[in-house]
Design an enzyme around this catalytic site. Structure first.
Site, mmCIF file in Angstrom:
data_model
loop_
_atom_site.group_PDB
_atom_site.id
_atom_site.type_symbol
_atom_site.label_atom_id
_atom_site.label_comp_id
_atom_site.label_asym_id
_atom_site.label_seq_id
_atom_site.Cartn_x
_atom_site.Cartn_y
_atom_site.Cartn_z
ATOM 1 N N ARG A 1 51.392 -3.711 110.241
ATOM 2 C CA ARG A 1 52.731 -3.997 109.709
ATOM 3 C C ARG A 1 53.798 -3.711 110.756
ATOM 4 O O ARG A 1 54.802 -4.432 110.850
ATOM 5 C CB ARG A 1 52.982 -3.147 108.467
ATOM 6 C CG ARG A 1 54.367 -3.239 107.865
ATOM 7 C CD ARG A 1 54.654 -4.553 107.209
ATOM 8 N NE ARG A 1 53.651 -4.929 106.222
ATOM 9 C CZ ARG A 1 53.725 -5.969 105.416
ATOM 10 N NH1 ARG A 1 54.773 -6.778 105.484
ATOM 11 N NH2 ARG A 1 52.761 -6.238 104.551
ATOM 12 N N HIS B 1 50.444 -1.230 102.462
ATOM 13 C CA HIS B 1 51.435 -2.148 103.030
ATOM 14 C C HIS B 1 51.564 -1.945 104.532
ATOM 15 O O HIS B 1 51.734 -2.906 105.290
ATOM 16 C CB HIS B 1 52.786 -1.911 102.341
ATOM 17 C CG HIS B 1 53.839 -2.926 102.651
ATOM 18 N ND1 HIS B 1 54.819 -2.697 103.593
ATOM 19 C CD2 HIS B 1 54.083 -4.159 102.144
ATOM 20 C CE1 HIS B 1 55.627 -3.743 103.649
ATOM 21 N NE2 HIS B 1 55.202 -4.657 102.782
ATOM 22 N N CYS B 2 51.444 -0.711 104.983
ATOM 23 C CA CYS B 2 51.641 -0.380 106.394
ATOM 24 C C CYS B 2 50.552 -0.941 107.302
ATOM 25 O O CYS B 2 50.782 -1.114 108.503
ATOM 26 C CB CYS B 2 51.680 1.131 106.585
ATOM 27 S SG CYS B 2 52.931 1.995 105.631
ATOM 28 N N ILE B 3 49.373 -1.209 106.761
ATOM 29 C CA ILE B 3 48.272 -1.646 107.620
ATOM 30 C C ILE B 3 48.027 -3.153 107.510
ATOM 31 O O ILE B 3 47.072 -3.667 108.085
ATOM 32 C CB ILE B 3 46.981 -0.865 107.317
ATOM 33 C CG1 ILE B 3 46.413 -1.215 105.939
ATOM 34 C CG2 ILE B 3 47.239 0.630 107.435
ATOM 35 C CD1 ILE B 3 45.043 -0.579 105.664
#
Length: 341
Positions: free
Chosen positions: A83, A330-332
């Site tokens: 992300r 969401h971050c990955i």
């Protein structure tokens, strides 16, 4: 050109991820990291094509763990939070069928002392080229987890990220908003004063918005709600709710704020955690949601997500191995919208 960042609910062509490799983020339980990242890839692949960027040193492991239905491309990596190091995909309102990839300047979340980014700073351009997107270069130091768009010109950010002196020491709100207008089509930028408490510690990002708030639809905000008065984020989330209740979006609408309660777990060996359900992936007809081994709380959050996203299928995965390393699902992941000519 009129670049525009779509809402994350827009139809997706694929989701991009990065396969783990040995680095500071790996921690002392590497197999746990590999399992968590590949688990997200397999879950998302039920709803959308997934492509994994793999460092050459991890090619054999990636082939073994991902199987044949997760596409793989090879490039040198320093870390594995797609992300943030990957591009932000945009479309051109004036040229139907054209995909753009905003290549932010990346410096390891504000030059964190443990971070390395000589390879990761090339990934935005690399991924963009894999998709035949037009590269939209930006001198703004920014990460994908630091922005959230409603698809109609409204952007959520935090003051402590874009105005971070270790990211953009010479920028101000006006110049940053102008760059977001140029690259994302932002008509109104809402500056949250800060993010969650744990995000300012060693493995943190200094306040990424995707740990605290998300747009399930225009005019609506999912907001992390820490209800334990002993937790430092109790005051933070209440202040953020008060702030957002006084804001309007690019269309002049006030927001319907939907509380997304924090899980029951409050602490780990290092102190108060920032575990949350806001940090999820929207993947066409599916939602890949963070879970924390709490059946009742996880199910309650999944119910809210399902309702707010119009009945999409919610798949809850144990996100503790991801959150303990500094982020969430969401971050990955990074979404690539479907382009219609």
């Amino acid at each position: 050109m009129a670049w525009k960042m779509l809402a994350e609910t827009a139809p997706l062509d694929r989701v991009w991820m990065a396969f783990p490799l040995e680095c500071f983020s790996m921690g002392d339980r590497p197999e746990e990291t590999y399992a968590a990242w590949t688990g997200v890839a397999h879950a998302a692949s039920a709803f959308v094509s997934v492509t994994m960027v793999v460092d050459p040193s991890e090619s054999a492991r990636a082939e073994r763990m991902l199987g044949s239905h997760i596409e793989r491309v090879t490039a040198p990596l320093d870390d594995f939070w797609m992300r943030d190091m990957g591009p932000t995909f945009v479309v051109d309102d004036e040229r139907p069928g054209v995909l753009g990839a905003v290549d932010w300047t990346y410096n390891g979340w504000g030059a964190q002392h443990w971070a390395r980014w000589s390879n990761d700073r090339e990934i935005g351009r690399f991924v963009g080229r894999q998709t035949d997107a037009e590269i939209v270069s930006s001198l703004l130091v920014n990460e994908g987890g630091a922005i959230h768009s409603d698809g109609e010109g409204t952007l959520l950010v935090t003051e402590t990220v874009q105005l971070d002196p270790q990211r953009n020491p010479y920028a101000d709100k006006e110049s940053i908003e102008a760059e977001f207008a140029r690259t994302l089509g932002a008509e109104k930028v809402i500056w949250l004063p800060r993010g969650l408490t744990r995000d300012y510690e060693d493995l943190g990002t200094r306040g990424h918005v995707d740990m605290v708030a998300a747009f399930p639809s225009p005019g609506h905000i999912l907001l992390h709600d820490q209800r334990n008065s002993d937790h430092p984020d109790h005051a933070v989330t209440r202040a953020l709710k008060g702030f957002l209740s006084e804001q309007t979006d690019a269309r002049g609408r006030t927001f319907d704020i939907i509380d997304l309660p924090a899980p029951e777990v409050q602490r780990d060996d290092d102190g108060y955690v920032d575990f949350n359900y806001v940090n999820h992936l929207v993947a066409n007809d599916g939602i890949i949601a963070c879970g924390f081994g709490e059946p009742a709380a996880d199910a309650y959050a999944a119910g809210i997500l399902g309702e707010q996203y119009g009945g999409k299928t919610v798949v809850t995965l144990d996100a503790r191995p991801i959150m303990s390393r500094g982020g969430g699902i969401h971050c990955i992941t990074q979404q690539q919208p479907t382009i219609v000519a």
